[in-house]
Design a protein around this motif. Structure first.
Motif, short mmCIF file in Angstrom:
data_model
loop_
_atom_site.label_atom_id
_atom_site.label_comp_id
_atom_site.label_asym_id
_atom_site.label_seq_id
_atom_site.Cartn_x
_atom_site.Cartn_y
_atom_site.Cartn_z
N GLU A 8 82.11 -12.76 -49.65
CA GLU A 8 81.91 -11.74 -50.69
C GLU A 8 81.63 -12.45 -52.00
O GLU A 8 82.42 -13.28 -52.42
CB GLU A 8 83.19 -10.88 -50.77
CG GLU A 8 83.34 -10.00 -51.98
CD GLU A 8 82.30 -8.90 -52.07
OE1 GLU A 8 81.35 -9.07 -52.85
OE2 GLU A 8 82.44 -7.88 -51.35
N ASP A 9 80.48 -12.16 -52.64
CA ASP A 9 80.13 -12.89 -53.86
C ASP A 9 80.83 -12.35 -55.10
O ASP A 9 80.87 -13.00 -56.13
CB ASP A 9 78.61 -12.93 -54.07
CG ASP A 9 78.01 -11.54 -54.20
OD1 ASP A 9 78.40 -10.66 -53.41
OD2 ASP A 9 77.16 -11.32 -55.09
N GLU A 10 81.39 -11.14 -55.03
CA GLU A 10 82.16 -10.64 -56.18
C GLU A 10 83.57 -11.18 -56.06
O GLU A 10 84.38 -10.67 -55.28
CB GLU A 10 82.15 -9.11 -56.19
CG GLU A 10 80.82 -8.53 -56.63
CD GLU A 10 80.76 -7.02 -56.41
OE1 GLU A 10 81.34 -6.30 -57.21
OE2 GLU A 10 80.14 -6.60 -55.41
N ASP A 52 80.06 -9.27 -46.64
CA ASP A 52 79.31 -8.50 -47.62
C ASP A 52 77.83 -8.56 -47.24
O ASP A 52 77.39 -9.54 -46.65
CB ASP A 52 79.55 -9.15 -49.00
CG ASP A 52 78.91 -8.38 -50.14
OD1 ASP A 52 78.59 -7.18 -49.95
OD2 ASP A 52 78.74 -8.97 -51.22
N MET A 54 74.92 -7.76 -49.49
CA MET A 54 74.13 -8.34 -50.57
C MET A 54 74.80 -9.62 -51.05
O MET A 54 75.84 -9.57 -51.72
CB MET A 54 74.04 -7.34 -51.74
CG MET A 54 73.39 -6.02 -51.39
SD MET A 54 71.64 -6.19 -51.04
CE MET A 54 71.01 -6.34 -52.71
N LYS A 100 82.31 -0.12 -50.46
CA LYS A 100 83.00 -0.31 -51.73
C LYS A 100 82.75 0.87 -52.66
O LYS A 100 81.63 1.37 -52.67
CB LYS A 100 82.50 -1.59 -52.43
CG LYS A 100 82.94 -2.86 -51.76
CD LYS A 100 82.45 -4.08 -52.51
CE LYS A 100 81.08 -4.51 -52.05
NZ LYS A 100 80.67 -5.84 -52.52
CA CA Z 1 77.55 -8.61 -52.92
#
Ligand code: CA
Length: 217
Positions: A8-10, A52, A54, A100
């Motif tokens: 997950e990039d966040e 995730d 994206m 989300k």
């Molecule tokens: Ca993302």
């Protein structure tokens, strides 16, 4: 121990998931971009991957291509709730889908259910002298068996899967009894009282004023 990879990039979301699942007794690793995720998946074995869609570098669908041959269960996590994405995700071989923003109880329930379907359930929970083994549905305190009703057991499992997390009364009620909670009902509180008594958890099962309950320990 069940090993979970969180891709997950966040970072705040990744860390929130990590914190909650670690609290539930899972071993978690976080990666924040697709390329690093690809390397980790190449080098390690996981019981479950939260993915995730994206992502910078390599996106979730591409990673899925890499994961599929390993047969590792996958839950897609994405902000995009579009039906096409959901269908594409499930076609790509994901076991479940989480949109989300999601509630933590939703996450833990899905993780548990995907692991259960994959035959990888948490085998044992231990809090103080209380031991719970979901496979055999047994509960013991100080080595002595504890008899619980089915609803008491369901409630206990919900607390165990969400250790350290404040659960809303309404959420608990929906998960265990299904449907809307009658605001005047004492059912939930009576069940919590009985669990406290049977397990000696007066301190562990904490009441949170105007919110609900939290299991500590
Ligand atoms: Ca993302």
């Amino acid at each position: 121990m069940i090993k979970i990879l969180i891709v997950e990039d966040e970072k705040p979301i990744a860390n929130l998931i990590d914190w909650n699942l670690t609290g539930c007794g899972y071993h978690c690793e976080c990666v924040y971009d697709g390329r690093e995720a690809a390397d980790r998946i190449e080098e390690n074995e996981y019981d479950l991957i939260l993915l995730d869609i994206m992502l910078p570098g390599v996106d979730g669908f591409e990673l899925m291509e890499q994961i599929r041959p390993t047969r590792t269960p996958v839950i897609f996590i994405t902000a995009r709730g579009a039906v096409e994405d959901r269908v594409k995700g499930l076609r790509a071989g994901a076991d479940d889908y989480l949109v989300k923003p999601f509630e933590i109880v939703e996450l833990t329930a899905r993780v548990e259910s995907v692991l259960r379907r994959a035959g990888k359930t948490q085998e044992r929970y231990e809090i103080g002298d209380v031991v719970i083994e979901p496979r055999s549905m047994t509960v013991t305190k100080g080595g002595e068996p504890v008899t619980l009703t089915y609803k008491e057991y369901e409630l206990l499992l919900l607390f165990l899967r969400n250790r350290g997390i404040a659960l809303y009364r309404e959420t608990i009620y929906q998960r265990v009894w299904g449907g809307e909670m009658d605001p005047d009902t004492r059912t939930l509180d009576l069940h919590v009282q009985r669990l406290r008594k049977k397990l000696g958890w007066q301190k562990q099962l904490v009441s949170i004023y105007k919110v609900g309950y939290r299991l500590e320990g």
